[in-house]
Enzyme design. Structure first.
Site, short mmCIF file in Angstrom:
data_model
loop_
_atom_site.label_atom_id
_atom_site.label_comp_id
_atom_site.label_asym_id
_atom_site.label_seq_id
_atom_site.Cartn_x
_atom_site.Cartn_y
_atom_site.Cartn_z
N LYS A 172 36.17 45.74 43.25
CA LYS A 172 36.09 44.82 44.24
C LYS A 172 35.17 45.22 45.39
CE LYS A 172 38.76 41.87 46.55
NZ LYS A 172 38.76 40.35 46.05
N ASP A 205 40.38 40.86 41.06
CA ASP A 205 41.14 39.51 40.97
C ASP A 205 40.93 38.40 39.93
OD1 ASP A 205 39.01 39.30 42.47
OD2 ASP A 205 40.19 38.30 44.26
N ASP A 229 44.80 51.38 35.97
CA ASP A 229 46.27 51.67 35.77
C ASP A 229 47.08 50.05 35.62
OD1 ASP A 229 48.82 52.61 35.54
OD2 ASP A 229 48.74 53.48 37.55
#
Lengths: 334, 115
Positions: A172, A205, A229
């Site tokens: 990100k 995303d 994770d």
């Protein structure tokens, strides 16, 4: 191959019955293994006052190889996760999670073979949290250049050794320009050394959305700890759930193989849970120590049992017990 | 000036706040730091990338970066002036990037331990 000495950590809840089934199947391959059983998890609290006894640490430090059943981290008691402690203590910086479609487990997709390489020691898992005022909490997201570089290097080496074609860095960095920016920068630096492998990056995303819409497009993903994770569980969900999701935590000189699911304490002693995730972790472990023939034998046996569909555990639509499923795999291996 | 949204924000029940220590982030290329006695503050643990590296077992495989979180706990009741004095003394020997005061909120620590 020579004899292997492996620390066995059955864990608690359903862990011991799962690990016993897995040990029987692995032993049936004929690979010479000395199993050192050690305690870990909630059951240790009364006995040792800790989730991770010193004796267990010493065994892993000596053998450099362990397989672990599920454990549960108590919520809100101040006890640190035994899993995270192990990863940090032995610097098992690469969490490798294959998500490969098992042909007989019906899913909407016909091709998924994704390998996630999750950085396992840094990010917001550095446990640096403070209440900086009575209404504001902060958690430091720690990303380092050497930590980012070595997980990228690990992934490219693995990909090269296993004939994988493409690696994408998931990040990100458009928002977290310093932390995720550093992770991406290190990835790109490593990628220059492996021109034969296609490399690229994708924002986390968008990656999540693409994984759900068209998972077949992905090959290998390298991710910081938190995104790794979450997305590795998403990948597990695409191929049949955590019951079939193996995992490996690997450092430069030590490796611990484990299922990623919990210990399902409500089913403890009922011998009904699916041991496949720990078994497939064992398959990864056998390949890691060069016992490829034994690993193939187990995998083929398991796939045969799943294809026959007669001896399945409840989560896969059957009524077989853990032991009956393990016996069927052993029979299919013969 | 307080905005309307600020004055109308949700409030968490207040608890008494006590200063109990300081996390100091030390930068050094010389390995795990060893500290002098600073009187009002005593070193409790040192972590690197969130992993405890002092005291206790440290794997030979553990990769250390040049940034250490050093937790100093107060040895007595302390004030901000004690923190100033402590950091001034520490600065004579060590380069540090940040310091974070550690507070208890009621009986609860407002800070995490290291792994």
């Amino acid at each position: 191959m020579g004899k292997h000495v492996i620390t066995m950590l059955p864990g608690e809840g359903t862990g011991p019955e799962i690990c016993e089934a897995v040990r029987r199947i692995i032993d049936h391959t004929g690979v010479e293994i000395v199993w050192e059983y050690e305690d870990i998890g909630l059951d240790c609290l009364d006995k040792y006052g800790t989730l991770l006894p010193e004796k267990t640490i010493k065994s892993i430090a000596k053998n450099k190889l362990a397989i672990k059943g599920p454990t549960t981290t108590p919520i809100g008691t101040g006890h640190k996760s035994a899993n995270v402690t192990l990863r940090k203590m032995f610097d098992l910086y690469a969490n490798v999670r294959p998500a490969k479609l098992i042909p007989v487990l019906k899913r909407p997709w016909d091709k998924i073979d994704i390998l996630t390489f999750r950085e396992n020691t840094e990010d917001s898992y550095a446990a640096i949290e403070h209440m900086v005022s009575d209404e504001v909490a902060q958690c430091l997201k720690v990303i380092t250049w050497p930590g980012s570089y070595r997980i990228a290097e690990f992934a490219f080496k693995w990909a090269k050794a296993n004939g994988r074609k493409k690696i994408q860095c998931v990040h990100k960095a458009n928002i977290m320009k310093m932390t995720d920016g550093l992770f991406l920068e290190a990835f790109r630096e490593v990628a220059k050394k492996y021109p034969e492998i296609e490399s690229g990056d994708i924002i986390v995303d968008n990656c999540s959305m693409q994984l759900v819409r068209n998972p077949g497009q992905f090959d290998c993903l390298v991710l910081p700890n938190l995104y790794g994770d979450i997305l590795s569980d998403l990948c597990a969900g695409l191929v049949g759930g955590l019951g079939f999701a193996p995992g490996a935590n690997i450092g430069d000189n030590c490796a611990i193989f484990e299922a990623v699911h919990g210990s399902a304490p409500k089913y403890a002693g009922m011998k009904k849970v699916n041991p496949s995730a720990v078994l497939l972790s064992g398959v990864m472990m056998l390949r890691w120590v060069g016992e490829n023939a034994a690993a193939d034998k187990i995998e083929k046996g398991m796939n045969k049992v799943l294809a026959e569909g007669k001896t399945l555990t409840y989560d896969a639509g059957g009524t077989a017990s853990t032991d009956q499923y393990a016996d069927a795999i052993i029979k299919a291996m013969n | 000036m307080l905005t309307k949204a600020t004055t109308g924000r949700a409030k968490r029940p207040a608890k008494p706040i006590t200063l109990v220590g300081v996390d100091v982030y030390i930068i050094t290329e010389n390995g795990i730091p060893a500290f002098d006695d600073y009187g009002a503050f005593k070193i409790e643990f040192i972590s690197n990338r969130g992993t405890k590296v002092w005291p206790g077992y440290v794997s030979e495989d553990l990769m250390l970066v040049n940034w250490y979180r050093c937790r100093f706990m107060a040895t007595k009741a302390v004030t901000d002036t004690d923190v100033d004095t402590f950091l001034t003394a520490l600065s004579k020997k060590w380069k540090w990037s940040a310091a974070q005061k550690l507070w208890n909120y009621g009986d609860e620590a407002g800070f995490s331990k290291a792994y």
